[in-house]
Design a protein around this motif. Structure first.
Motif, PDB file in Angstrom:
ATOM      1  N   CYS A 146      -5.593   9.452  13.437  1.00 43.58           N
ATOM      2  CA  CYS A 146      -4.751  10.146  14.416  1.00 43.58           C
ATOM      3  C   CYS A 146      -3.311   9.693  14.186  1.00 43.58           C
ATOM      4  CB  CYS A 146      -5.202   9.780  15.828  1.00 43.58           C
ATOM      5  SG  CYS A 146      -4.078  10.321  17.118  1.00 43.58           S
ATOM      6  N   ILE A 147      -2.388  10.659  14.113  1.00 45.31           N
ATOM      7  CA  ILE A 147      -0.978  10.336  13.903  1.00 45.31           C
ATOM      8  C   ILE A 147      -0.223  10.628  15.192  1.00 45.31           C
ATOM      9  CG2 ILE A 147       1.096  10.898  12.588  1.00 45.31           C
ATOM     10  CD1 ILE A 147      -0.692  11.481  10.191  1.00 45.31           C
ATOM     11  N   ILE A 148       0.500   9.629  15.693  1.00 46.57           N
ATOM     12  CA  ILE A 148       1.150   9.739  17.000  1.00 46.57           C
ATOM     13  C   ILE A 148       2.667   9.631  16.822  1.00 46.57           C
ATOM     14  CG2 ILE A 148       1.272   8.783  19.341  1.00 46.57           C
ATOM     15  CD1 ILE A 148      -1.448   7.439  18.787  1.00 46.57           C
ATOM     16  N   PHE A 176      -4.398  15.428  15.021  1.00 48.40           N
ATOM     17  CA  PHE A 176      -5.728  15.122  14.480  1.00 48.40           C
ATOM     18  C   PHE A 176      -6.077  16.051  13.324  1.00 48.40           C
ATOM     19  CE2 PHE A 176      -5.731  14.194  19.022  1.00 48.40           C
ATOM     20  CZ  PHE A 176      -6.219  12.888  19.072  1.00 48.40           C
ATOM     21  N   MET A 177      -6.902  15.546  12.429  1.00 47.66           N
ATOM     22  CA  MET A 177      -7.485  16.352  11.350  1.00 47.66           C
ATOM     23  C   MET A 177      -8.986  16.022  11.324  1.00 47.66           C
ATOM     24  SD  MET A 177      -7.086  18.548   8.946  1.00 47.66           S
ATOM     25  CE  MET A 177      -5.533  18.699   8.092  1.00 47.66           C
ATOM     26  N   GLY A 178      -9.691  16.433  12.390  1.00 45.64           N
ATOM     27  CA  GLY A 178     -11.120  16.144  12.492  1.00 45.64           C
ATOM     28  C   GLY A 178     -11.371  14.762  13.066  1.00 45.64           C
ATOM     29  N   PHE A 191       0.840  -1.201   0.000  1.00 45.08           N
ATOM     30  CA  PHE A 191       0.000   0.000   0.000  1.00 45.08           C
ATOM     31  C   PHE A 191       0.883   1.262   0.000  1.00 45.08           C
ATOM     32  CE2 PHE A 191      -2.510   3.232   2.240  1.00 45.08           C
ATOM     33  CZ  PHE A 191      -3.683   3.184   1.512  1.00 45.08           C
ATOM     34  N   ASN A 192       0.489   2.267  -0.782  1.00 40.93           N
ATOM     35  CA  ASN A 192       1.277   3.505  -0.845  1.00 40.93           C
ATOM     36  C   ASN A 192       1.010   4.327   0.416  1.00 40.93           C
ATOM     37  OD1 ASN A 192       2.766   5.705  -1.488  1.00 40.93           O
ATOM     38  ND2 ASN A 192       1.539   6.318  -3.263  1.00 40.93           N
ATOM     39  N   TYR A 193       1.721   3.986   1.480  1.00 37.65           N
ATOM     40  CA  TYR A 193       1.442   4.557   2.800  1.00 37.65           C
ATOM     41  C   TYR A 193       1.772   6.044   2.888  1.00 37.65           C
ATOM     42  CZ  TYR A 193       6.481   4.350   3.599  1.00 37.65           C
ATOM     43  OH  TYR A 193       7.824   4.544   3.521  1.00 37.65           O
ATOM     44  N   LYS A 194       2.670   6.517   2.019  1.00 34.39           N
ATOM     45  CA  LYS A 194       3.101   7.919   2.129  1.00 34.39           C
ATOM     46  C   LYS A 194       1.947   8.891   1.874  1.00 34.39           C
ATOM     47  CE  LYS A 194       7.868   6.805   0.999  1.00 34.39           C
ATOM     48  NZ  LYS A 194       8.899   6.733  -0.011  1.00 34.39           N
ATOM     49  N   ASP A 195       0.933   8.417   1.105  1.00 38.73           N
ATOM     50  CA  ASP A 195      -0.202   9.291   0.801  1.00 38.73           C
ATOM     51  C   ASP A 195      -1.019   9.648   2.032  1.00 38.73           C
ATOM     52  OD1 ASP A 195       0.498   9.341  -1.766  1.00 38.73           O
ATOM     53  OD2 ASP A 195      -1.089   8.014  -2.512  1.00 38.73           O
ATOM     54  N   ILE A 196      -0.985   8.802   3.077  1.00 34.83           N
ATOM     55  CA  ILE A 196      -1.831   9.088   4.241  1.00 34.83           C
ATOM     56  C   ILE A 196      -1.038   9.681   5.410  1.00 34.83           C
ATOM     57  CG2 ILE A 196      -3.601   7.384   3.698  1.00 34.83           C
ATOM     58  CD1 ILE A 196      -2.286   5.481   5.656  1.00 34.83           C
ATOM     59  N   MET A 197       0.286   9.867   5.209  1.00 38.27           N
ATOM     60  CA  MET A 197       1.116  10.456   6.279  1.00 38.27           C
ATOM     61  C   MET A 197       1.120  11.972   6.125  1.00 38.27           C
ATOM     62  SD  MET A 197       1.954   7.727   7.819  1.00 38.27           S
ATOM     63  CE  MET A 197       3.264   8.154   8.928  1.00 38.27           C
ATOM     64  N   ARG A 198      -0.022  12.591   6.432  1.00 36.93           N
ATOM     65  CA  ARG A 198      -0.141  14.033   6.205  1.00 36.93           C
ATOM     66  C   ARG A 198       0.690  14.818   7.233  1.00 36.93           C
ATOM     67  NH1 ARG A 198      -4.416  12.527   9.364  1.00 36.93           N
ATOM     68  NH2 ARG A 198      -4.348  13.712  11.311  1.00 36.93           N
ATOM     69  N   LYS A 199       1.043  16.041   6.855  1.00 36.55           N
ATOM     70  CA  LYS A 199       1.817  16.910   7.744  1.00 36.55           C
ATOM     71  C   LYS A 199       0.953  17.986   8.389  1.00 36.55           C
ATOM     72  CE  LYS A 199       5.884  15.102   6.749  1.00 36.55           C
ATOM     73  NZ  LYS A 199       6.635  14.326   7.756  1.00 36.55           N
ATOM     74  N   ASP A 200      -0.224  18.266   7.792  1.00 38.51           N
ATOM     75  CA  ASP A 200      -1.091  19.326   8.332  1.00 38.51           C
ATOM     76  C   ASP A 200      -2.062  18.739   9.351  1.00 38.51           C
ATOM     77  OD1 ASP A 200       0.081  21.107   6.573  1.00 38.51           O
ATOM     78  OD2 ASP A 200      -1.306  20.532   4.959  1.00 38.51           O
ATOM     79  N   HIS A 201      -2.252  19.460  10.452  1.00 39.11           N
ATOM     80  CA  HIS A 201      -3.149  18.985  11.498  1.00 39.11           C
ATOM     81  C   HIS A 201      -4.002  20.150  12.002  1.00 39.11           C
ATOM     82  CE1 HIS A 201      -0.430  15.599  11.388  1.00 39.11           C
ATOM     83  NE2 HIS A 201       0.581  16.374  11.739  1.00 39.11           N
ATOM     84  N   ASP A 261      10.919  11.935  15.375  1.00 33.57           N
ATOM     85  CA  ASP A 261      10.207  11.459  14.186  1.00 33.57           C
ATOM     86  C   ASP A 261      10.645  10.050  13.788  1.00 33.57           C
ATOM     87  OD1 ASP A 261       8.770  13.788  13.909  1.00 33.57           O
ATOM     88  OD2 ASP A 261      10.327  14.775  12.720  1.00 33.57           O
ATOM     89  N   SER A 262      11.413   9.361  14.650  1.00 32.15           N
ATOM     90  CA  SER A 262      11.918   8.041  14.250  1.00 32.15           C
ATOM     91  C   SER A 262      10.822   6.976  14.276  1.00 32.15           C
ATOM     92  CB  SER A 262      13.074   7.614  15.160  1.00 32.15           C
ATOM     93  OG  SER A 262      12.616   7.422  16.481  1.00 32.15           O
ATOM     94  N   TYR A 263       9.752   7.229  15.027  1.00 28.81           N
ATOM     95  CA  TYR A 263       8.651   6.252  15.059  1.00 28.81           C
ATOM     96  C   TYR A 263       7.323   6.981  14.927  1.00 28.81           C
ATOM     97  CZ  TYR A 263       5.644   2.387  16.352  1.00 28.81           C
ATOM     98  OH  TYR A 263       4.673   1.395  16.329  1.00 28.81           O
ATOM     99  N   THR A 264       6.481   6.509  14.034  1.00 29.94           N
ATOM    100  CA  THR A 264       5.159   7.092  13.816  1.00 29.94           C
ATOM    101  C   THR A 264       4.121   5.983  13.844  1.00 29.94           C
ATOM    102  OG1 THR A 264       6.098   8.816  12.404  1.00 29.94           O
ATOM    103  CG2 THR A 264       3.733   8.431  12.219  1.00 29.94           C
ATOM    104  N   TYR A 265       3.044   6.236  14.573  1.00 28.14           N
ATOM    105  CA  TYR A 265       1.944   5.273  14.629  1.00 28.14           C
ATOM    106  C   TYR A 265       0.682   6.002  14.205  1.00 28.14           C
ATOM    107  CZ  TYR A 265      -1.046   1.544  16.459  1.00 28.14           C
ATOM    108  OH  TYR A 265      -1.949   0.519  16.587  1.00 28.14           O
ATOM    109  N   LEU A 266      -0.051   5.416  13.285  1.00 27.99           N
ATOM    110  CA  LEU A 266      -1.283   6.017  12.764  1.00 27.99           C
ATOM    111  C   LEU A 266      -2.421   5.057  13.042  1.00 27.99           C
ATOM    112  CD1 LEU A 266      -1.743   7.634   9.267  1.00 27.99           C
ATOM    113  CD2 LEU A 266      -3.198   5.726   9.955  1.00 27.99           C
ATOM    114  N   VAL A 267      -3.519   5.591  13.591  1.00 27.79           N
ATOM    115  CA  VAL A 267      -4.659   4.712  13.885  1.00 27.79           C
ATOM    116  C   VAL A 267      -5.947   5.371  13.402  1.00 27.79           C
ATOM    117  CG1 VAL A 267      -4.817   5.616  16.252  1.00 27.79           C
ATOM    118  CG2 VAL A 267      -5.808   3.388  15.717  1.00 27.79           C
ATOM    119  N   LEU A 268      -6.805   4.552  12.789  1.00 24.36           N
ATOM    120  CA  LEU A 268      -8.063   5.074  12.267  1.00 24.36           C
ATOM    121  C   LEU A 268      -9.069   5.208  13.400  1.00 24.36           C
ATOM    122  CD1 LEU A 268      -8.604   2.990   8.994  1.00 24.36           C
ATOM    123  CD2 LEU A 268      -7.841   5.357   9.186  1.00 24.36           C
TER     124      LEU A 268
END
Length: 368
Positions: A344-346, A337-339, A239-249, A352-359
């Motif tokens: 949610c990106i943690i 968060f973005m709404g 999966f192209n994961y980079k598309d969902i790693m947004r920088k704006d919150h 920035d060495s570890y990022t966890y994203l949860v729906l």
């Protein structure tokens, strides 16, 4: 074949080789470990044709040869022997094992009957400290899916680009990303089965010496010194994961990781599995309020936080958010968060060495 070997050394390396044996194999000989003499060592080989392990042990070789011995029986016998030299003598596939006052006789199979491991031609390789690699496995492999209809997501993507190694896993509900800088200039993109990494993690010791990782067509090889692990690679597009790693919150909250984890664990006591382990978060005015309820009661937890941006109501499966937070090392973490409908990106604060994203779980605002 005859050799004399230290009991603890042999038991340790049988345990390593057993990681390559599957309980689901349909080939009886693959229940066994191939033992071969090699100069002043023996080599133990095990495979289930997806993961293969070769491990080498120093010993005194008296007579050269090879034998295949049932892994479980042989492992149980050696483990129970006293800490003393073990004398192993093989004649006509009969294996005689002597150690002090104990003696066993078991039947093996000819070494020639064991299938050959695939010939692997290494193309690219790089080196990592074992403790860093072990930590990267621990922080990502839990987020792979068990759903075999999506085979590429049952593994961890290992990507090297611009001197950064990325380990990525996702299962459709959460994503784990670990970044490690490297001096290697190679570009690489492979998907390693989660099971192979789990078995490798059990073999790796918490030491700072290096592991060499080599890629070949369809295979990856992990060289740990006296042990070499071969694993088949998974095919298909990741999966192209980079598309969902947004920088704006729209909302950023900083909380103490352990306090947040403890609050979630208490709230999840009343979050039922049949209701998706649902916990609700109200983020408002530098506070995070965690709530959950079931037919037997409700729980309310309040944490101090540092907040930037708008207030927010959002809900999560407590298991998914807890599993990501537990394996983070940072004392304080950022929740971005973005709404209420977006992931949610943690991250750790300033890390920035570890990022966890949860729906999130979708809820009507009236349900908060």
């Amino acid at each position: 074949m005859r050799f004399i070997i230290n009991q603890k050394d042999l038991s340790k390396h049988i345990n390593i080789a057993q990681r390559g044996i599957s309980t689901r194999t349909t080939l009886q000989i693959l229940d066994g470990i191939l033992i071969e003499t090699m100069k002043d060592k023996i080599k133990l080989t095990a495979t289930d044709l997806e993961i293969s392990i070769e491990t080498f042990v120093n010993c005194e070789i008296v007579e050269e040869g090879s034998i295949v011995v049932n892994s479980k029986i042989f492992g149980d016998i050696i483990k129970k022997l006293p800490d003393a030299p073990v004398n192993i003598d093989v004649k006509n596939n009969n294996i005689n094992i002597k150690c002090e006052n104990s003696e066993f006789n078991i039947i093996g199979n000819p070494g020639e009957d064991y299938p050959d491991l695939p010939v692997v031609i290494e193309e690219e390789n790089f080196v990592l400290p074992k403790d860093l690699f072990k930590n990267a496995i621990r922080q990502t492999v839990f987020a792979t899916t068990q759903d075999e209809t999506r085979p590429s997501l049952t593994g961890v993507l290992l990507e090297i680009q611009d001197n950064i190694i990325s380990f990525v896993s996702l299962d459709g509900y959460r994503l784990a990303l670990r970044l490690i800088p490297t001096n290697s200039n190679i570009n690489l993109k492979i998907i390693i089965p989660g099971r192979s990494l789990n078995e490798l993690n059990k073999i790796l010791e918490d030491r700072e010496d290096d592991i060499t990782i080599s890629a070949a067509p369809g295979q990856v090889i992990f060289n740990i010194g006296d042990t070499i692990v071969y694993s088949r690679l998974l095919e298909g597009q990741f999966f192209n994961y980079k598309d969902i790693m947004r920088k704006d919150h729209k909302t950023k909250v900083v909380v103490n990781r352990k306090e947040f984890q403890s609050g979630l664990e208490r709230a999840s006591l009343l979050a039922k599995e049949e209701k998706a382990n649902l916990v609700r978060l109200n983020i408002m005015d530098n506070n995070v309020i965690i709530r959950s309820n079931s037919e037997i009661g409700d729980v309310h937890e309040q944490l101090d936080s540092t907040q930037e941006g708008e207030n927010l109501n959002i809900a999560f499966n407590s298991r998914y958010i807890l599993e990501g937070i537990k394996i983070m090392d940072a004392e304080e973490i950022e929740l971005n968060f973005m709404g209420s409908l977006n992931p949610c990106i943690i991250n750790g604060v300033d890390d920035d060495s570890y990022t966890y994203l949860v729906l999130p779980v979708r809820l009507a605002q009236d349900d908060f």
